[in-house]
Design an enzyme around this catalytic site. Structure first.
Site, PDB file in Angstrom:
ATOM      1  N   GLU A 257      19.414   5.698  12.467  1.00 45.79           N
ATOM      2  CA  GLU A 257      19.437   5.963  11.033  1.00 45.79           C
ATOM      3  C   GLU A 257      20.528   5.101  10.381  1.00 45.79           C
ATOM      4  OE1 GLU A 257      20.368   9.988   9.870  1.00 45.79           O
ATOM      5  OE2 GLU A 257      20.911   9.287   7.868  1.00 45.79           O
TER       6      GLU A 257
ATOM      7  N   ARG B 299      25.917   1.251  12.525  1.00 47.09           N
ATOM      8  CA  ARG B 299      24.637   1.210  13.242  1.00 47.09           C
ATOM      9  C   ARG B 299      23.879  -0.087  12.967  1.00 47.09           C
ATOM     10  NH1 ARG B 299      23.245   7.488  11.949  1.00 47.09           N
ATOM     11  NH2 ARG B 299      24.847   8.382  13.314  1.00 47.09           N
TER      12      ARG B 299
END
Length: 448
Positions: free
Chosen positions: A371, A413
């Site tokens: 995510e 991320r």
RNA sequence: GGAGAGGUCGCCUAGUGGACUAUGGCGCCGCACUGGAAAUGCGGUUCGCGGCAACGCGUCGAGGGUUCGAAUCCCUCCCUCUCCGCCA
């Protein structure tokens, strides 16, 4: 506050269902309605008494002005009446204050109901809206380019997970981060630091130059009122770092300071929409997530993020959410990262959201979707807490605005996905095209 | 951190215990005047809660207190400005 008493009274069933669907306690709705009924009764009683006392006090002034002696019997009688009223009023006001606090507390704990078309359920009920790009496999064929130290059986090579690549290239130092601050506080160095900086600058430049955002560089601590305004308090209080000595919270996202920019304001209709983009570090305690994603930088206490925050007229907010999600997707496409867009099911949504899309990128080294963005419409939930209103017409009554926000994008991320997507068999990493001007190199070489 | 000055309606501003039911101006809204506008004149214009409404109540940075009654007096806190100290 929050859901709004008016709506609570008009459609309590919908609010109860909304709470239930999100896994929250629906009985708060009835408790709030009961407390509010009591509040109104008390206020009515108090108002009558206050009106009476105001009248008596005024009579005293008039009597004295009319020639009555301030210490005479007429005035003394008025005073006695006012004192009696005052005593009754004191009792009612004390009770009223208690009930008001109760109502407010209950309202703060009732979640924003999801929109009617949102799937009810947990993770398994999320809906994949669309996907983009090639979902690269971990194991790739070698095309003659023999990596010096690639794990290989001769014909293929395996992508390393990002922590391995980062270590190999000297970009991230988790051990020293743990030493100086604690586990989950990464140190970026060399090309790792430059990559962070490049991503932040490129994101902000795209937002401000292409998408009409105004750049904001906010404080990264906020006071209690701000934390309550966007809904972190009381719902997510244990996820925030608190500076107790000064009663401040480290921001878990730029959403908090930036959305609060217009707390307690009435905006002109022609100021809307307002689009802000802000970079901040984000601090999250991740309480209850111990042992989850412990390797690498997928779940850390401090990470960096550029956040988009929108203030919209109610009728425009639904479309604005789609637009903002598109802006985040565009960044991913230009970075060349495969991604998917999920419509989040009710129990996967936060307390404050009416609709939420998550963007997940494919990380071929760990073979997982990560995510990297969450785009949400809060409708009037936050603006009611914060009292952010706008005047639809000059002279018209103020109305609540709608607020939205979305990551554009979250760094840690993204870095992981870049390191895994762009790595070569020898462990070096190509720099995605948009970042090359910012980094001044197009390739991050391995150690000499 | 120390000393001082302040915080009143979108903005500016008057207001030192009862006529504050908070002035006045700018801006804004409506009406009149006009061919249309400008200028001018008249009226309106904080926000919230309760009430079908009439209306009532609250609201002068926040919270307490004194008083029959507080924008006004007292206490605590927050913020802004000036000077001093410290400092990236």
């Amino acid at each position: 506050m929050s859901v709004g008493l008016q709506r609570l009274r008009e459609e309590p069933e919908a609010i109860r269902k909304g709470a239930l669907d999100k896994g929250e306690d629906p009985s708060l709705v009835d408790a709030a309605l009961d407390a509010d009924a009591r509040r109104r009764a008390l206020q009515g009683e108090g108002d009558v008494l206050r009106a009476e006392r105001n009248a008596v006090s005024k009579s005293i002034g008039e009597s004295i002005k009319g020639g009555a002696r301030p210490d005479g019997t007429e005035v003394a009688e008025f005073r006695a009446r006012s004192t009696v009223i005052g005593e009754r009023l004191g009792a009612i006001d004390a009770e009223l204050a208690e009930v008001e606090a109760q109502v407010e507390d209950l309202l703060l704990r009732i979640p924003n109901p999801a929109e009617p078309d949102i799937p009810v359920g947990g993770e398994e009920s999320n809906v994949t809206i669309r996907t983009w790009g090639e979902q690269l496999p971990r194991t790739m064929p070698l095309h003659g380019e023999v990596g010096a130290d690639a794990p290989s059986d001769g014909d293929t090579w395996d992508r390393r997970p990002h922590w391995d690549v980062a270590e190999h290239l000297g970009m991230i130092d988790l051990a020293r981060g743990a030493k100086i601050a604690g586990s989950g506080f990464p140190v970026y160095k060399g090309a790792g630091s430059a990559l962070q900086r490049a991503l932040i600058m490129w994101f902000l430049d795209v937002h401000t130059r292409e998408n009409g955002f105004t750049e904001i560089w906010p404080p990264i601590v906020v006071n209690q009122a701000s934390a309550r305004g966007t809904g972190q308090i009381p719902d997510k209080e244990d996820q925030m770092y608190v500076v107790t000595r000064d009663d401040l919270y480290l921001v878990p996202t730029a959403e908090v300071p930036v959305t609060n920019l217009h707390r307690d304001e009435i905006l002109d209709a022609d100021e809307l929409p307002i689009r802000y983009a802000a970079y901040t570090p984000c601090f999250r305690r991740e309480a209850g997530a111990a042992g989850k994603d412990t390797r690498g930088i997928l779940r850390v206490h401090q990470f960096d993020k550029v956040e988009m925050v929108l203030f919209e007229k109610p009728e425009a907010s639904a479309e604005a959410l789609e637009w903002m999600t598109g802006v985040a997707e565009d960044l991913l496409r230009r970075l060349g990262l495969a991604y998917r867009v999920l419509l989040m099911a009710t129990r996967e949504m936060g307390f404050t959201q009416a609709r939420k899309y998550d963007l997940e990128v494919w990380a071929p080294g760990v073979e997982r979707w990560l995510e990297v963005s969450s785009c949400s419409n809060f409708k009037d939930f936050q603006s009611r807490r914060m009292a952010v209103r706008f005047r639809p017409e000059p002279g018209a009554k103020p109305e609540l605005v709608h607020t939205l926000n979305g990551s554009g994008l979250a760094l840690a991320r993204i870095v992981a996905a870049i390191l895994e997507t762009y790595q070569r068999p020898d462990g070096s990493v190509d720099v995605p095209a948009p970042l090359r001007p910012y980094m001044g190199i197009d390739w991050i070489p391995g150690p000499a």
